[in-house]
Design a protein around this motif. Structure first.
Motif: not given
Length: 138
Positions: A7-10, A70, A74, A98, A120
């Motif tokens: 789960d790729y986030g900022d 976003r 990704c 999420t 996450d």
């Protein structure tokens, strides 16, 4: 033969891994993002440690199914993973993962502070489990 779910986030990358049979997903950690090279090094370490053969990255889509800014980030991350780790990388629709993870943690009466630490990783579990369930039906 394990699959890594991300789960790729900022600010973080939630990480989950499948069992050896590819039936279940378990959360293993949340990587605090620093530099892209550090992120890739840590992911490479996990790939080697868990003998990962494939990676699944959550692709955030808009509710109408389109890919927004976003999602584009990704997609670029998935390309970098392929080039760096030389493994197949699959994209998985992560809409509402999420939200589902948050709901599960709330139902389990997990404190706000603890939820923030594991959300996450939990989202990565939902992403990977969805992919594993889909694969098992094919």
């Amino acid at each position: 033969m394990r699959i890594l779910g991300l789960d790729y986030g900022d600010k973080t990358i939630g990480v989950a891994v499948s069992d050896a049979f590819g039936w279940t997903a378990q959360g293993i950690e949340t990587i605090r993002r620093k530099k892209p090279e550090d992120d890739m090094n840590r992911l490479g370490e996990l790939v080697r440690a868990y003998e990962v053969t494939e990676i699944v990255v959550g692709l955030p889509k808009n509710m109408d199914g389109t890919v927004g800014p976003r999602g584009e980030i990704c997609l670029a991350f998935a390309d970098t993973l392929k080039e760096t780790l030389h493994l197949p990388v699959h994209l998985w629709d992560e809409r509402l993962t999420t939200v589902s993870a948050e709901r599960t943690l709330l139902e389990a009466d997990v404190s706000r502070k603890k939820r923030k630490q594991v959300i996450d990783k939990m989202a990565a579990v939902f992403i990977l489990q969805g992919f594993l369930d889909y694969k098992s039906k094919r």
